[in-house]
Design a protein around this motif. Sequence first.
Motif, short mmCIF file in Angstrom:
data_model
loop_
_atom_site.label_atom_id
_atom_site.label_comp_id
_atom_site.label_asym_id
_atom_site.label_seq_id
_atom_site.Cartn_x
_atom_site.Cartn_y
_atom_site.Cartn_z
N SER A 1 0.82 -1.21 0.00
CA SER A 1 0.00 0.00 0.00
C SER A 1 0.86 1.26 0.00
N ILE A 2 2.02 1.19 0.63
CA ILE A 2 2.94 2.34 0.59
C ILE A 2 3.46 2.55 -0.83
N ILE A 3 3.88 1.48 -1.47
CA ILE A 3 4.40 1.59 -2.85
C ILE A 3 3.31 2.09 -3.79
N LEU A 4 2.12 1.50 -3.67
CA LEU A 4 1.01 1.93 -4.52
C LEU A 4 0.63 3.38 -4.24
N GLY A 5 0.66 3.78 -2.99
CA GLY A 5 0.35 5.17 -2.64
C GLY A 5 1.33 6.15 -3.27
N ILE A 6 2.60 5.79 -3.27
CA ILE A 6 3.61 6.66 -3.89
C ILE A 6 3.40 6.74 -5.40
N VAL B 1 -4.51 11.12 -0.64
CA VAL B 1 -3.62 9.98 -0.93
C VAL B 1 -2.23 10.25 -0.35
N PHE B 2 -1.72 11.45 -0.54
CA PHE B 2 -0.40 11.78 -0.01
C PHE B 2 -0.36 11.68 1.51
N SER B 3 -1.35 12.25 2.19
CA SER B 3 -1.33 12.24 3.65
C SER B 3 -1.54 10.83 4.21
N SER B 4 -2.39 10.03 3.59
CA SER B 4 -2.59 8.67 4.10
C SER B 4 -1.35 7.81 3.85
N THR B 5 -0.69 8.01 2.71
CA THR B 5 0.54 7.27 2.44
C THR B 5 1.64 7.70 3.40
N LEU B 6 1.76 8.99 3.64
CA LEU B 6 2.77 9.49 4.57
C LEU B 6 2.52 8.98 5.98
N THR B 7 1.27 8.95 6.40
CA THR B 7 0.92 8.41 7.71
C THR B 7 1.30 6.94 7.82
N THR B 8 1.03 6.19 6.77
CA THR B 8 1.38 4.76 6.77
C THR B 8 2.89 4.57 6.83
N ILE B 9 3.64 5.42 6.15
CA ILE B 9 5.10 5.34 6.21
C ILE B 9 5.58 5.65 7.63
#
Length: 102
Positions: A49-54, A77-85
């Motif tokens: 999900s991190i890779i797909l988010g990026i 999408v950016f904020s949810s990916t950043l939160t997951t990272i």
Amino acid sequence: MLGGINMLKKLLAIISVPLVIVHLIILYFWIGDWEKLVTEIGLISWIGSIILGIIVYFAYRKLNHSEKRFLVTKRIVFSSTLTTIFLGVFAIIIEFITNSMP
């Protein structure tokens, strides 16, 4: 070319909602039941999900549209990916600290 852009818009709209939902599920499990995240399926989901988010975020940047709908979705999408990272980084730090204790 215009047909490709319209197809990319539709594809991004279809991918973005489930991606953000997966990120929210990861946040839920990180807070409530972290053992499920350190399973093989959990780690694959987390990293995938991190890779797909990026990838999705950079695809939104490539569109370069100023439509409010795309700007909001891109930010979500950016904020949810950043939160997951950040959750992944914190999990690694916590794991390192707990393993280094005697």
